[in-house]
Write a protein that holds these residues in place. Structure first.
Motif, PDB file in Angstrom:
ATOM      1  N   VAL A  26       4.474   5.660  -5.720  1.00 58.52           N
ATOM      2  CA  VAL A  26       4.595   6.295  -6.845  1.00 58.52           C
ATOM      3  C   VAL A  26       3.941   6.664  -7.506  1.00 58.52           C
ATOM      4  O   VAL A  26       4.302   7.467  -8.231  1.00 58.52           O
ATOM      5  N   MET A  27       2.533   6.213  -7.371  1.00 60.22           N
ATOM      6  CA  MET A  27       1.419   7.403  -7.899  1.00 60.22           C
ATOM      7  C   MET A  27       1.525   8.467  -7.207  1.00 60.22           C
ATOM      8  O   MET A  27       1.324   9.727  -8.049  1.00 60.22           O
ATOM      9  N   VAL A  28       1.963   8.887  -6.911  1.00 55.94           N
ATOM     10  CA  VAL A  28       2.285  10.229  -5.634  1.00 55.94           C
ATOM     11  C   VAL A  28       3.545  11.253  -6.606  1.00 55.94           C
ATOM     12  O   VAL A  28       3.670  11.989  -6.894  1.00 55.94           O
ATOM     13  N   ALA A  29       4.258  10.605  -6.786  1.00 56.05           N
ATOM     14  CA  ALA A  29       6.067  10.243  -7.447  1.00 56.05           C
ATOM     15  C   ALA A  29       5.393  10.930  -8.499  1.00 56.05           C
ATOM     16  O   ALA A  29       5.754  11.519  -9.580  1.00 56.05           O
ATOM     17  N   LEU A  30       4.637   9.920  -8.928  1.00 58.33           N
ATOM     18  CA  LEU A  30       4.308  10.234 -10.503  1.00 58.33           C
ATOM     19  C   LEU A  30       3.369  11.062 -11.135  1.00 58.33           C
ATOM     20  O   LEU A  30       2.617  11.549 -12.071  1.00 58.33           O
ATOM     21  N   GLY A  31       2.931  11.888 -10.108  1.00 51.20           N
ATOM     22  CA  GLY A  31       1.997  13.452 -10.170  1.00 51.20           C
ATOM     23  C   GLY A  31       0.599  12.962  -9.562  1.00 51.20           C
ATOM     24  O   GLY A  31      -0.219  13.897 -10.035  1.00 51.20           O
ATOM     25  N   ASN A  62       0.922  -1.080   0.334  1.00 50.30           N
ATOM     26  CA  ASN A  62       0.043   0.157  -0.315  1.00 50.30           C
ATOM     27  C   ASN A  62       0.487   0.834  -0.303  1.00 50.30           C
ATOM     28  O   ASN A  62       0.401   2.645  -0.894  1.00 50.30           O
ATOM     29  N   VAL A  63       1.843   1.089   0.988  1.00 51.21           N
ATOM     30  CA  VAL A  63       2.680   2.608   0.864  1.00 51.21           C
ATOM     31  C   VAL A  63       3.358   2.623  -0.157  1.00 51.21           C
ATOM     32  O   VAL A  63       3.489   4.127  -0.066  1.00 51.21           O
ATOM     33  N   ALA A  64       4.025   1.361  -0.949  1.00 52.17           N
ATOM     34  CA  ALA A  64       4.728   1.808  -2.470  1.00 52.17           C
ATOM     35  C   ALA A  64       3.769   2.311  -3.370  1.00 52.17           C
ATOM     36  O   ALA A  64       4.426   2.772  -3.927  1.00 52.17           O
ATOM     37  N   ALA A  77       3.543   8.759   3.550  1.00 49.38           N
ATOM     38  CA  ALA A  77       3.461   7.729   3.817  1.00 49.38           C
ATOM     39  C   ALA A  77       3.885   6.827   5.338  1.00 49.38           C
ATOM     40  O   ALA A  77       3.296   5.963   5.421  1.00 49.38           O
ATOM     41  N   ILE A  78       4.494   8.044   5.871  1.00 53.32           N
ATOM     42  CA  ILE A  78       4.396   7.550   7.269  1.00 53.32           C
ATOM     43  C   ILE A  78       2.476   7.885   8.129  1.00 53.32           C
ATOM     44  O   ILE A  78       2.717   7.018   8.277  1.00 53.32           O
ATOM     45  N   ALA A  79       1.959   9.204   7.341  1.00 52.44           N
ATOM     46  CA  ALA A  79       0.718   8.392   7.377  1.00 52.44           C
ATOM     47  C   ALA A  79       0.120   7.993   6.815  1.00 52.44           C
ATOM     48  O   ALA A  79      -0.857   7.192   8.032  1.00 52.44           O
ATOM     49  N   THR A  80       0.277   7.222   5.974  1.00 57.33           N
ATOM     50  CA  THR A  80      -0.544   5.809   5.953  1.00 57.33           C
ATOM     51  C   THR A  80       0.234   4.845   6.145  1.00 57.33           C
ATOM     52  O   THR A  80      -0.648   4.366   6.478  1.00 57.33           O
ATOM     53  N   ALA A  81       1.164   4.464   7.127  1.00 57.04           N
ATOM     54  CA  ALA A  81       1.855   3.170   8.003  1.00 57.04           C
ATOM     55  C   ALA A  81       0.794   3.653   8.871  1.00 57.04           C
ATOM     56  O   ALA A  81       0.562   2.554   9.393  1.00 57.04           O
ATOM     57  N   LEU A  82       1.223   4.556   9.140  1.00 57.11           N
ATOM     58  CA  LEU A  82       0.321   4.961  10.930  1.00 57.11           C
ATOM     59  C   LEU A  82      -1.307   4.112  11.095  1.00 57.11           C
ATOM     60  O   LEU A  82      -1.165   3.947  12.026  1.00 57.11           O
ATOM     61  N   THR A  83      -1.720   4.898  10.044  1.00 55.85           N
ATOM     62  CA  THR A  83      -3.282   4.479   9.790  1.00 55.85           C
ATOM     63  C   THR A  83      -3.314   3.379   9.788  1.00 55.85           C
ATOM     64  O   THR A  83      -4.587   2.292  10.545  1.00 55.85           O
ATOM     65  N   VAL A  93      -7.148   5.568  -2.569  1.00 51.50           N
ATOM     66  CA  VAL A  93      -7.908   5.281  -2.773  1.00 51.50           C
ATOM     67  C   VAL A  93      -7.774   3.724  -3.648  1.00 51.50           C
ATOM     68  O   VAL A  93      -7.928   3.101  -3.285  1.00 51.50           O
ATOM     69  N   ILE A  94      -7.217   3.567  -4.770  1.00 52.01           N
ATOM     70  CA  ILE A  94      -6.519   2.927  -5.543  1.00 52.01           C
ATOM     71  C   ILE A  94      -5.565   1.790  -4.576  1.00 52.01           C
ATOM     72  O   ILE A  94      -6.053   1.125  -4.948  1.00 52.01           O
ATOM     73  N   ALA A  95      -4.630   2.783  -4.306  1.00 49.14           N
ATOM     74  CA  ALA A  95      -3.931   1.465  -3.110  1.00 49.14           C
ATOM     75  C   ALA A  95      -4.678   1.125  -2.126  1.00 49.14           C
ATOM     76  O   ALA A  95      -4.402  -0.513  -2.441  1.00 49.14           O
ATOM     77  N   ALA A  96      -6.015   1.083  -1.584  1.00 49.06           N
ATOM     78  CA  ALA A  96      -6.460   0.709  -0.754  1.00 49.06           C
ATOM     79  C   ALA A  96      -7.060  -0.489  -0.825  1.00 49.06           C
ATOM     80  O   ALA A  96      -6.969  -1.623  -0.762  1.00 49.06           O
ATOM     81  N   GLU A  97      -7.933  -0.275  -2.453  1.00 43.97           N
ATOM     82  CA  GLU A  97      -9.061  -0.659  -3.016  1.00 43.97           C
ATOM     83  C   GLU A  97      -7.923  -1.967  -3.406  1.00 43.97           C
ATOM     84  O   GLU A  97      -7.982  -3.489  -3.375  1.00 43.97           O
TER      85      GLU A  97
END
Length: 374
Positions: free
Chosen positions: A258-263, A252-254, A334-340, A271-275
């Protein structure tokens, strides 16, 4: 035939996988050691070669009855084969040995005699008088010793009197072992027998011999299965759920990164990573964590909808919190995603264990006894 079947006192279970080069000699040596009209040999064969056919042909020349069970769709690996053999066994005393002749059949009489007054007799490579000469090379010796020490450290009380809980050569009194509580996976079934509940153990030293034919089945995959089995036995069902959740969290974090880095903006990326990880996690949990509960639970469709629905509701709350933390500059994405994700773990496990895989009303009286940590 009926009188002979009723009179069976000793069963010898032999799991085999592509042992065509060894099975005939093995059966003859087992028969010479403990054979007779009150002995049966149960060969549970998962082979892709002609091991089962050779076993059937050899049976006609033996004093013992030979039962060959060929599993076209093996479940549970070598451990599953052993449990299948134990369930089919008719003798009160039952010995188990591998089909590669590294466990000397000539030691069966001593092993069975050691059952007197105990639950399990263990043929040990590491008891005084034992030897592990059949382990080829320093690496296998080192791996064997290390895994044995780690295993005993994880179960210091129940394995206190056992020097070789990893052996595949043992005997047990079927009247004192509940097969329904075993959840076979991998290839270390004795370990599962010994740690599910406290057993009275007696050891018999033996010399682990060199393989005479065929090839070793040891592999990295079996090593990974062993680690999974060890974690499951020590920490229970939650350990498997946590491991899959951890892998999903990393993915999920990865994906988000990646998607944020791509813009892509953080919110749609999250949302996409979670699904994606929800679907993958469900499939892995079905296979590796809750598989034993599936026969008594609702249909796959209902399980998936409950899991997917809960995870989406939980994710909506989790992503909203993560988005708030990121948008306010409190934490990196990334940190926010991992923590939650970590905060959501306990809620997900409780919901899946108590709701998604809850037994149907008509199945509650038939579901097997739970294992430690269930």
């Amino acid at each position: 035939m009926l009188e002979e079947s009723v009179g069976v006192q000793v069963s010898v279970v032999v799991p085999t996988f592509d042992e065509a080069a060894n099975v005939a000699e093995l059966l003859r040596r087992v028969d010479a050691a403990v054979g007779g009209p009150r002995t049966e040999v149960v060969v549970v064969d998962d082979s892709t070669d002609d091991t089962a056919d050779i076993a059937r042909r050899t049976a006609g020349s033996l004093r013992s009855e030979v039962v060959v069970i060929h599993r076209a769709e093996p479940e549970g690996g070598l451990s599953g084969a052993v449990v299948a053999g134990l369930r089919a066994a008719r003798g009160a005393q039952c010995a188990v040995l591998d089909g590669d002749l590294q466990h000397p059949p000539e030691d069966l009489p001593r092993l069975l005699a050691a059952l007197d007054g105990v639950d399990v007799a263990v043929a040990s490579r590491y008891a005084p008088g034992g030897a592990a000469v059949g382990l080829s090379g320093w690496l296998r010796h080192g791996v064997s010793r290390t895994t044995t020490l780690v295993t005993k450290a994880m179960f210091p009380t129940r394995l206190h009197t056992c020097s070789d809980p990893m052996t595949g050569f043992f005997a047990l009194d079927l009247g004192r072992v509940d097969l329904a509580e075993l959840r076979p996976k991998g290839f270390k079934i004795l370990l599962e027998v010994l740690v599910r509940r406290r057993r009275r153990i007696r050891e018999v030293p033996f010399a682990f011999g060199a393989r005479t034919g065929g090839s070793s089945k040891a592999s990295v995959r079996q090593g990974l299965w062993f680690l999974w089995q060890l974690a499951d036995l020590r920490f229970g069902r939650m350990s498997g759920f946590a491991l899959i959740g951890a892998l999903g969290a990393v993915a999920n974090v990865a994906l988000v990164s990646v998607m944020v880095a791509l813009g892509m903006a953080f919110l749609p990326a999250a949302v996409i990573a979670a699904e994606v990880t929800m679907v993958v996690n469900f499939l892995l949990q079905e296979r590796f964590v809750f598989g034993d509960l599936i026969p008594g639970a609702e249909s796959t469709r209902r399980r998936f909808l409950r899991s997917f629905g809960f995870n989406n509701a939980e994710s909506a709350l989790r992503i909203s919190l993560a988005w708030w933390l990121v948008s306010r500059g409190v934490l990196h994405s990334a940190i926010a995603t991992a923590l939650t994700l970590a905060l959501a773990f306990v809620a997900r496990f409780v919901f899946h264990a108590l709701v998604v895989y809850r037994p149907r009303e008509d199945a509650r009286t038939t579901v097997g006894s739970p294992s430690p940590g269930s």
